[in-house]
Design a protein around this motif. Structure first.
Motif, short mmCIF file in Angstrom:
data_model
loop_
_atom_site.label_atom_id
_atom_site.label_comp_id
_atom_site.label_asym_id
_atom_site.label_seq_id
_atom_site.Cartn_x
_atom_site.Cartn_y
_atom_site.Cartn_z
N ASN A 1 44.35 46.93 44.21
CA ASN A 1 45.50 46.02 44.16
C ASN A 1 45.10 44.57 44.00
N THR A 2 43.90 44.22 44.43
CA THR A 2 43.47 42.82 44.34
C THR A 2 42.43 42.60 43.24
N GLN A 3 42.22 43.61 42.40
CA GLN A 3 41.21 43.48 41.35
C GLN A 3 41.49 42.30 40.43
N ALA A 4 42.76 42.11 40.06
CA ALA A 4 43.10 41.01 39.16
C ALA A 4 42.78 39.66 39.79
N LEU A 5 43.00 39.53 41.09
CA LEU A 5 42.67 38.28 41.77
C LEU A 5 41.17 38.06 41.84
N ARG A 6 40.43 39.12 42.10
CA ARG A 6 38.98 38.98 42.21
C ARG A 6 38.33 38.72 40.85
N ASP A 7 39.00 39.17 39.79
CA ASP A 7 38.48 38.93 38.45
C ASP A 7 38.76 37.51 37.96
N ASP A 8 39.70 36.83 38.62
CA ASP A 8 40.03 35.44 38.28
C ASP A 8 39.11 34.54 39.10
N ASP B 1 38.53 31.32 39.44
CA ASP B 1 39.09 30.18 40.16
C ASP B 1 39.95 30.63 41.33
N ARG B 2 40.79 31.63 41.10
CA ARG B 2 41.67 32.12 42.17
C ARG B 2 40.85 32.77 43.28
N SER B 3 39.84 33.54 42.92
CA SER B 3 39.01 34.19 43.93
C SER B 3 38.29 33.15 44.78
N ARG B 4 37.76 32.12 44.15
CA ARG B 4 37.08 31.06 44.90
C ARG B 4 38.04 30.35 45.85
N ALA B 5 39.26 30.07 45.38
CA ALA B 5 40.25 29.41 46.23
C ALA B 5 40.61 30.26 47.43
N ILE B 6 40.72 31.57 47.22
CA ILE B 6 41.04 32.48 48.32
C ILE B 6 39.91 32.49 49.35
N LEU B 7 38.69 32.63 48.89
CA LEU B 7 37.55 32.67 49.81
C LEU B 7 37.42 31.38 50.60
#
Length: 257
Positions: free
Chosen positions: A199-206, A208-214
Protein backbone atom coordinates in the motif's frame (compact mmCIF):
# COMPACT_ATOMS: atom_id res chain seq x y z
CA UNK A 1 -10.54 -21.53 30.18
CA UNK A 2 -7.93 -19.85 32.39
CA UNK A 3 -5.20 -17.98 30.54
CA UNK A 4 -1.68 -18.64 31.78
CA UNK A 5 -0.72 -15.03 31.20
CA UNK A 6 -2.05 -11.69 29.97
CA UNK A 7 -0.79 -12.29 26.43
CA UNK A 8 -1.65 -15.98 26.17
CA UNK A 9 -4.14 -16.83 23.42
CA UNK A 10 -3.99 -20.60 23.75
CA UNK A 11 -7.26 -22.19 22.69
CA UNK A 12 -8.56 -19.07 20.98
CA UNK A 13 -9.83 -18.99 17.39
CA UNK A 14 -8.81 -15.88 15.45
CA UNK A 15 -10.07 -14.66 12.08
CA UNK A 16 -7.73 -12.35 10.19
CA UNK A 17 -8.92 -10.73 6.98
CA UNK A 18 -6.44 -9.59 4.36
CA UNK A 19 -4.19 -12.30 5.74
CA UNK A 20 -2.31 -13.31 2.60
CA UNK A 21 0.57 -10.84 3.01
CA UNK A 22 1.76 -7.66 4.67
CA UNK A 23 0.19 -6.55 7.94
CA UNK A 24 -2.46 -9.29 7.88
CA UNK A 25 0.10 -12.05 7.51
CA UNK A 26 2.22 -10.56 10.31
CA UNK A 27 -0.80 -10.34 12.63
CA UNK A 28 -1.84 -13.92 11.87
CA UNK A 29 1.66 -15.14 12.68
CA UNK A 30 1.83 -13.11 15.91
CA UNK A 31 -1.53 -14.43 17.10
CA UNK A 32 -0.42 -17.98 16.32
CA UNK A 33 2.82 -17.45 18.25
CA UNK A 34 0.66 -16.44 21.21
CA UNK A 35 -1.33 -19.68 20.91
CA UNK A 36 -4.31 -18.93 18.66
CA UNK A 37 -5.58 -21.02 15.79
CA UNK A 38 -6.22 -18.89 12.71
CA UNK A 39 -8.74 -18.60 9.92
CA UNK A 40 -7.14 -16.45 7.24
CA UNK A 41 -9.27 -14.66 4.67
CA UNK A 42 -8.27 -12.95 1.44
CA UNK A 43 -9.64 -12.57 -2.06
CA UNK A 44 -6.71 -14.51 -3.50
CA UNK A 45 -5.57 -16.68 -0.59
CA UNK A 46 -4.26 -20.06 -1.65
CA UNK A 47 -6.30 -22.99 -0.35
CA UNK A 48 -3.12 -24.86 0.59
CA UNK A 49 0.56 -24.11 1.16
CA UNK A 50 0.16 -20.34 1.52
CA UNK A 51 2.96 -18.39 3.14
CA UNK A 52 0.68 -17.30 5.98
CA UNK A 53 -0.57 -20.85 6.49
CA UNK A 54 2.98 -22.14 6.76
CA UNK A 55 3.87 -19.36 9.20
CA UNK A 56 0.93 -20.23 11.46
CA UNK A 57 1.67 -23.96 11.28
CA UNK A 58 5.29 -23.31 12.25
CA UNK A 59 3.96 -22.22 15.65
CA UNK A 60 2.02 -25.47 16.03
CA UNK A 61 -1.37 -23.90 15.40
CA UNK A 62 -4.05 -24.80 12.85
CA UNK A 63 -4.72 -22.62 9.82
CA UNK A 64 -7.84 -22.56 7.67
CA UNK A 65 -7.98 -20.59 4.42
CA UNK A 66 -11.07 -18.81 3.14
CA UNK A 67 -11.56 -16.58 0.11
CA UNK A 68 -13.79 -13.51 0.02
CA UNK A 69 -13.82 -10.37 -2.09
CA UNK A 70 -14.50 -7.54 0.35
CA UNK A 71 -15.79 -5.33 -2.46
CA UNK A 72 -18.65 -7.82 -2.93
CA UNK A 73 -21.27 -7.34 -0.21
CA UNK A 74 -22.84 -10.75 -0.87
CA UNK A 75 -19.50 -12.51 -0.32
CA UNK A 76 -18.94 -10.61 2.93
CA UNK A 77 -22.40 -11.55 4.17
CA UNK A 78 -21.76 -15.19 3.27
CA UNK A 79 -18.44 -15.13 5.12
CA UNK A 80 -20.12 -13.60 8.15
CA UNK A 81 -22.80 -16.27 8.14
CA UNK A 82 -20.19 -19.01 7.84
CA UNK A 83 -18.14 -17.66 10.73
CA UNK A 84 -21.23 -17.15 12.89
CA UNK A 85 -22.29 -20.73 12.23
CA UNK A 86 -19.04 -22.47 13.14
CA UNK A 87 -19.22 -25.16 15.81
CA UNK A 88 -16.24 -23.46 17.43
CA UNK A 89 -17.11 -19.80 18.03
CA UNK A 90 -14.76 -17.08 16.86
CA UNK A 91 -12.90 -15.44 19.75
CA UNK A 92 -10.93 -12.80 17.84
CA UNK A 93 -11.79 -10.93 14.64
CA UNK A 94 -9.12 -8.76 13.01
CA UNK A 95 -10.57 -6.55 10.27
CA UNK A 96 -7.44 -5.94 8.25
CA UNK A 97 -8.58 -6.30 4.61
CA UNK A 98 -8.34 -2.95 2.86
CA UNK A 99 -7.84 -1.02 -0.33
CA UNK A 100 -6.39 2.36 -1.26
CA UNK A 101 -6.84 4.37 -4.47
CA UNK A 102 -4.78 7.47 -5.23
CA UNK A 103 -6.05 10.41 -7.28
CA UNK A 104 -6.43 14.14 -6.51
CA UNK A 105 -9.82 14.94 -4.99
CA UNK A 106 -10.86 17.13 -7.93
CA UNK A 107 -10.24 14.21 -10.28
CA UNK A 108 -11.25 11.34 -7.98
CA UNK A 109 -13.89 9.25 -9.82
CA UNK A 110 -16.92 7.80 -8.09
CA UNK A 111 -15.84 4.24 -8.76
CA UNK A 112 -12.58 4.67 -6.84
CA UNK A 113 -14.38 6.29 -3.93
CA UNK A 114 -17.07 3.60 -3.88
CA UNK A 115 -14.56 0.75 -4.05
CA UNK A 116 -12.45 2.01 -1.14
CA UNK A 117 -15.41 2.86 1.10
CA UNK A 118 -16.99 -0.52 0.41
CA UNK A 119 -13.84 -2.49 1.25
CA UNK A 120 -12.47 -0.32 4.05
CA UNK A 121 -15.66 0.60 5.91
CA UNK A 122 -18.86 -1.08 4.75
CA UNK A 123 -17.41 -4.59 4.67
CA UNK A 124 -15.86 -4.03 8.10
CA UNK A 125 -19.24 -3.23 9.59
CA UNK A 126 -21.10 -6.09 7.90
CA UNK A 127 -18.57 -8.71 9.01
CA UNK A 128 -18.25 -7.30 12.53
CA UNK A 129 -22.03 -7.18 12.91
CA UNK A 130 -22.39 -10.86 12.10
CA UNK A 131 -19.43 -12.06 14.16
CA UNK A 132 -20.28 -9.70 17.04
CA UNK A 133 -23.86 -10.96 17.18
CA UNK A 134 -22.56 -14.53 17.28
CA UNK A 135 -20.21 -13.62 20.13
CA UNK A 136 -23.12 -12.14 22.09
CA UNK A 137 -25.40 -15.10 21.38
CA UNK A 138 -22.71 -17.61 22.49
CA UNK A 139 -21.56 -15.61 25.49
CA UNK A 140 -18.06 -15.29 24.03
CA UNK A 141 -15.96 -12.59 25.65
CA UNK A 142 -14.39 -11.85 22.33
CA UNK A 143 -12.16 -9.25 20.76
CA UNK A 144 -12.72 -7.29 17.56
CA UNK A 145 -9.75 -5.37 16.21
CA UNK A 146 -10.00 -2.92 13.34
CA UNK A 147 -7.05 -1.66 11.34
CA UNK A 148 -7.44 2.09 11.21
CA UNK A 149 -4.74 4.48 9.95
CA UNK A 150 -2.90 7.69 10.65
CA UNK A 151 -5.54 9.07 8.30
CA UNK A 152 -8.12 8.30 10.97
CA UNK A 153 -6.56 11.41 12.56
CA UNK A 154 -5.30 13.30 9.50
CA UNK A 155 -6.55 14.01 6.00
CA UNK A 156 -3.76 12.75 3.81
CA UNK A 157 -3.18 13.82 0.21
CA UNK A 158 -4.77 12.34 -2.92
CA UNK A 159 -6.61 9.61 -0.97
CA UNK A 160 -9.99 11.14 -0.03
CA UNK A 161 -11.88 7.84 -0.02
CA UNK A 162 -9.26 6.14 2.14
CA UNK A 163 -9.13 9.05 4.60
CA UNK A 164 -12.91 9.10 4.87
CA UNK A 165 -13.18 5.33 5.31
CA UNK A 166 -10.43 5.13 7.91
CA UNK A 167 -11.97 8.03 9.83
CA UNK A 168 -15.18 6.02 9.71
CA UNK A 169 -13.38 2.98 11.08
CA UNK A 170 -12.31 5.02 14.11
CA UNK A 171 -15.92 6.05 14.70
CA UNK A 172 -17.22 2.53 14.16
CA UNK A 173 -14.69 1.21 16.68
CA UNK A 174 -16.08 3.54 19.34
CA UNK A 175 -19.72 2.87 18.41
CA UNK A 176 -19.40 -0.91 18.64
CA UNK A 177 -17.33 -0.65 21.83
CA UNK A 178 -20.09 1.40 23.45
CA UNK A 179 -22.67 -1.29 22.67
CA UNK A 180 -20.66 -4.44 23.20
CA UNK A 181 -18.33 -3.75 26.15
CA UNK A 182 -21.14 -4.76 28.53
CA UNK A 183 -21.11 -8.18 26.85
CA UNK A 184 -17.40 -8.57 27.56
CA UNK A 185 -16.46 -7.93 23.93
CA UNK A 186 -13.47 -5.65 23.50
CA UNK A 187 -13.60 -3.52 20.35
CA UNK A 188 -10.49 -1.51 19.51
CA UNK A 189 -8.40 -0.45 16.54
CA UNK A 190 -4.76 -0.19 15.57
CA UNK A 191 -3.63 2.81 13.53
CA UNK A 192 -0.44 1.77 11.72
CA UNK A 193 1.98 4.48 10.74
CA UNK A 194 3.97 4.39 7.53
CA UNK A 195 4.56 0.67 7.13
CA UNK A 196 6.62 -0.82 4.30
CA UNK A 197 3.89 -2.77 2.49
CA UNK A 198 2.38 -2.82 -0.99
CA UNK A 199 0.00 0.00 0.00
CA UNK A 200 2.91 2.37 0.58
CA UNK A 201 5.05 1.29 -2.36
CA UNK A 202 4.17 4.40 -4.37
CA UNK A 203 5.25 6.64 -1.48
CA UNK A 204 8.50 4.77 -0.97
CA UNK A 205 9.25 4.97 -4.68
CA UNK A 206 8.87 8.77 -4.56
CA UNK A 207 12.31 9.85 -3.33
CA UNK A 208 11.26 13.30 -2.12
CA UNK A 209 8.08 12.10 -0.42
CA UNK A 210 9.84 9.17 1.22
CA UNK A 211 12.56 11.44 2.58
CA UNK A 212 9.98 13.89 3.94
CA UNK A 213 8.13 11.05 5.68
CA UNK A 214 11.28 9.66 7.28
CA UNK A 215 12.27 13.11 8.52
CA UNK A 216 8.93 13.34 10.33
CA UNK A 217 9.15 9.92 12.05
CA UNK A 218 11.06 10.13 15.36
CA UNK A 219 11.96 6.43 15.12
CA UNK A 220 13.80 7.26 11.89
CA UNK A 221 12.55 4.31 9.83
CA UNK A 222 9.56 2.97 7.99
CA UNK A 223 7.56 0.55 10.08
CA UNK A 224 7.56 -3.18 9.43
CA UNK A 225 4.45 -5.33 9.25
CA UNK A 226 5.76 -7.23 12.27
CA UNK A 227 5.55 -4.03 14.32
CA UNK A 228 1.76 -4.35 14.24
CA UNK A 229 1.70 -7.94 15.49
CA UNK A 230 2.50 -7.16 19.12
CA UNK A 231 -0.26 -4.55 19.31
CA UNK A 232 -2.71 -7.09 17.91
CA UNK A 233 -1.72 -9.70 20.51
CA UNK A 234 -2.13 -7.11 23.27
CA UNK A 235 -5.62 -6.08 22.14
CA UNK A 236 -6.64 -9.71 21.55
CA UNK A 237 -5.87 -10.96 25.04
CA UNK A 238 -6.51 -10.55 28.72
CA UNK A 239 -3.96 -7.73 28.97
CA UNK A 240 -6.50 -5.45 27.24
CA UNK A 241 -9.52 -6.56 29.28
CA UNK A 242 -10.27 -2.95 30.32
CA UNK A 243 -9.33 -1.32 27.01
CA UNK A 244 -12.40 -0.34 25.01
CA UNK A 245 -13.03 1.95 22.05
CA UNK A 246 -9.37 2.87 21.64
CA UNK A 247 -7.53 3.64 18.42
CA UNK A 248 -3.92 2.71 19.18
CA UNK A 249 -1.29 4.35 16.96
CA UNK A 250 1.73 2.22 16.10
CA UNK A 251 3.58 4.86 14.14
CA UNK A 252 7.14 5.33 15.38
CA UNK A 253 6.06 8.58 17.02
CA UNK A 254 4.58 10.28 13.92
CA UNK A 255 1.47 11.65 15.66
CA UNK A 256 3.48 12.88 18.62
CA UNK A 257 5.81 14.95 16.46
Amino acid sequence: MVDSGPFDLTGKLAVVTGARRGIGKAIAEALAAAGADVIGVSASLEAHDSAVGKAVAAHGRTFTARRADFADRAQVRALGAELAGLDRPVDILVNNAGAIERAPAAEHPDELWDHVVEVDLNAQFVLSREVGKSMIDHGVRGRIIFIASLLSFQGGVNVPGYAAAKSGVAGLTKALANEWAAHGIGVNAIAPGYIATDNTQALRDDTDRSRAILERIPAGRWGRAEDIGGAAVFLAGAAAAYVSGTVLPVDGGWLGR
